[in-house]
Design a protein around this motif. Structure first.
Motif, PDB file in Angstrom:
ATOM      1  N   GLU A 101       0.827  -1.206   0.000  1.00  0.00           N
ATOM      2  CA  GLU A 101       0.000   0.000   0.000  1.00  0.00           C
ATOM      3  C   GLU A 101       0.865   1.261   0.000  1.00  0.00           C
ATOM      4  O   GLU A 101       0.538   2.252  -0.661  1.00  0.00           O
ATOM      5  N   THR A 102       1.970   1.219   0.739  1.00  0.00           N
ATOM      6  CA  THR A 102       2.870   2.377   0.769  1.00  0.00           C
ATOM      7  C   THR A 102       3.476   2.629  -0.602  1.00  0.00           C
ATOM      8  O   THR A 102       3.548   3.773  -1.078  1.00  0.00           O
ATOM      9  N   LEU A 103       3.926   1.566  -1.262  1.00  0.00           N
ATOM     10  CA  LEU A 103       4.502   1.699  -2.595  1.00  0.00           C
ATOM     11  C   LEU A 103       3.450   2.165  -3.597  1.00  0.00           C
ATOM     12  O   LEU A 103       3.726   3.017  -4.454  1.00  0.00           O
ATOM     13  N   ALA A 104       2.243   1.621  -3.507  1.00  0.00           N
ATOM     14  CA  ALA A 104       1.176   2.014  -4.428  1.00  0.00           C
ATOM     15  C   ALA A 104       0.808   3.485  -4.247  1.00  0.00           C
ATOM     16  O   ALA A 104       0.583   4.206  -5.232  1.00  0.00           O
ATOM     17  N   ARG A 105       0.781   3.955  -3.004  1.00  0.00           N
ATOM     18  CA  ARG A 105       0.452   5.359  -2.752  1.00  0.00           C
ATOM     19  C   ARG A 105       1.531   6.273  -3.337  1.00  0.00           C
ATOM     20  O   ARG A 105       1.226   7.332  -3.905  1.00  0.00           O
ATOM     21  N   ALA A 106       2.789   5.854  -3.223  1.00  0.00           N
ATOM     22  CA  ALA A 106       3.879   6.662  -3.785  1.00  0.00           C
ATOM     23  C   ALA A 106       3.750   6.752  -5.301  1.00  0.00           C
ATOM     24  O   ALA A 106       3.918   7.832  -5.890  1.00  0.00           O
ATOM     25  N   HIS A 107       3.452   5.643  -5.944  1.00  0.00           N
ATOM     26  CA  HIS A 107       3.291   5.660  -7.404  1.00  0.00           C
ATOM     27  C   HIS A 107       2.085   6.493  -7.821  1.00  0.00           C
ATOM     28  O   HIS A 107       2.124   7.192  -8.840  1.00  0.00           O
ATOM     29  N   SER A 108       1.020   6.433  -7.039  1.00  0.00           N
ATOM     30  CA  SER A 108      -0.175   7.205  -7.399  1.00  0.00           C
ATOM     31  C   SER A 108       0.073   8.700  -7.247  1.00  0.00           C
ATOM     32  O   SER A 108      -0.523   9.509  -7.958  1.00  0.00           O
ATOM     33  N   ARG A 109       0.961   9.088  -6.325  1.00  0.00           N
ATOM     34  CA  ARG A 109       1.274  10.500  -6.152  1.00  0.00           C
ATOM     35  C   ARG A 109       2.165  11.015  -7.270  1.00  0.00           C
ATOM     36  O   ARG A 109       2.125  12.199  -7.624  1.00  0.00           O
ATOM     37  N   SER A 110       3.000  10.138  -7.829  1.00  0.00           N
ATOM     38  CA  SER A 110       3.974  10.581  -8.828  1.00  0.00           C
ATOM     39  C   SER A 110       3.552  10.276 -10.259  1.00  0.00           C
ATOM     40  O   SER A 110       4.164  10.777 -11.199  1.00  0.00           O
ATOM     41  N   GLY A 111       2.543   9.458 -10.448  1.00  0.00           N
ATOM     42  CA  GLY A 111       2.108   9.090 -11.794  1.00  0.00           C
ATOM     43  C   GLY A 111       0.653   9.431 -12.037  1.00  0.00           C
ATOM     44  O   GLY A 111       0.015  10.145 -11.255  1.00  0.00           O
ATOM     45  N   ASP A 112       0.124   8.894 -13.123  1.00  0.00           N
ATOM     46  CA  ASP A 112      -1.278   9.097 -13.485  1.00  0.00           C
ATOM     47  C   ASP A 112      -2.098   7.984 -12.840  1.00  0.00           C
ATOM     48  O   ASP A 112      -2.035   6.828 -13.258  1.00  0.00           O
ATOM     49  N   ARG A 113      -2.877   8.306 -11.825  1.00  0.00           N
ATOM     50  CA  ARG A 113      -3.623   7.292 -11.076  1.00  0.00           C
ATOM     51  C   ARG A 113      -4.592   6.532 -11.969  1.00  0.00           C
ATOM     52  O   ARG A 113      -4.732   5.312 -11.859  1.00  0.00           O
ATOM     53  N   VAL A 114      -5.269   7.258 -12.848  1.00  0.00           N
ATOM     54  CA  VAL A 114      -6.264   6.628 -13.715  1.00  0.00           C
ATOM     55  C   VAL A 114      -5.578   5.673 -14.702  1.00  0.00           C
ATOM     56  O   VAL A 114      -6.032   4.554 -14.934  1.00  0.00           O
ATOM     57  N   GLU A 115      -4.458   6.107 -15.272  1.00  0.00           N
ATOM     58  CA  GLU A 115      -3.742   5.275 -16.222  1.00  0.00           C
ATOM     59  C   GLU A 115      -3.189   4.016 -15.540  1.00  0.00           C
ATOM     60  O   GLU A 115      -3.235   2.918 -16.106  1.00  0.00           O
TER      61      GLU A 115
END
Length: 239
Positions: A174-188
């Motif tokens: 969950e921590t890694l996923a949250r970091a990626h969602s903050r830095s990338g396109d969540r929808v994509e």
């Protein structure tokens, strides 16, 4: 009691010793004050606590396996008393992806790392910043600075229950996923993952294969040490 590797170089080398070895006559205090003043401009906030500290000393630090070959400094600052945190300046080099992609949009690799951390972390170290300097060897090097403290947590997998290991893996994921969602396109990202378990299954298979490879590497290293093909580094304990 202290533990050291026999015949190993010191892990902390004061800056004056390094300057003496290179024959430089620079005033390290003046150099560091200038560096800190420029580093201050990369920190967040107009009234930053760094202004309350003064430079006292710095030393070169031998870093761990993940940073082999890079420079790291420990910077001693004092404020109200001697219990204030130390700063660490770590050398920042180009990304391993840069040889395959376009160069970084940032002039400093330290800036690239800091901006990436600030983007991915919900709350970053308030002393996290960057600086580039030309040292006494004439080479320009990029650094990022942060507080020198061990704020990491961890669990011992050898004593974990199956339920505990699952909870720990979930928290890490969950921590890694949250970091990626903050830095990338969540929808994509969500569209790429889809609603099936294909991605989950692929990650699980990769993790299991990686763990098995680690065990094979460890077994091969142990066998090489036992057979004498690789030398064992002796350790001594000083009382």
């Amino acid at each position: 009691m202290s533990l050291r590797i026999a015949a190993a170089p010191p892990l902390i080398v004061p800056v004056e010793d390094l300057l003496r070895e290179t024959g430089a006559a620079a005033d390290e205090a003046d150099i560091m004050r200038r560096i800190l003043a420029e580093y201050r401009t990369t920190l967040l906030g107009d009234r930053h606590p760094l202004a309350e500290f003064r430079y006292r000393h710095m030393a070169r630090k031998v870093v761990g396996v993940g940073s082999v070959g890079t420079r790291a400094w420990v910077i001693l600052l004092t404020g109200r008393d001697d219990d204030d945190p130390l700063l660490q300046a770590k050398e920042a080099q180009e990304s391993v992806l840069e040889r395959f992609l376009e160069p970084s949009a940032h002039a400093s690799h330290g800036e690239r790392l800091v901006r990436g951390q600030r983007l991915m972390q919900a709350s970053s170290d308030i002393f996290l910043g960057w600086q580039s300097i030309v040292w006494v060897d004439g080479r320009r090097r990029d650094f990022y600075l942060r507080q020198l403290q061990d704020g990491k947590g961890g669990l011992d997998p050898d004593v974990m229950t199956a339920r505990g290991a699952a909870l720990y893996a979930r928290a890490c994921g969950e921590t890694l996923a949250r970091a990626h969602s903050r830095s990338g396109d969540r929808v994509e990202i969500a569209g790429y993952l889809g609603s099936s378990s294909a991605f989950d299954d692929a990650i699980t298979s990769f993790a299991e294969a990686y763990a098995e490879q680690n065990q094979r590497d460890f077994d091969a290293l142990t066998a090489a040490l036992d057979s004498g093909r690789l030398p064992r580094v002796p350790r001594t304990v000083e009382e």
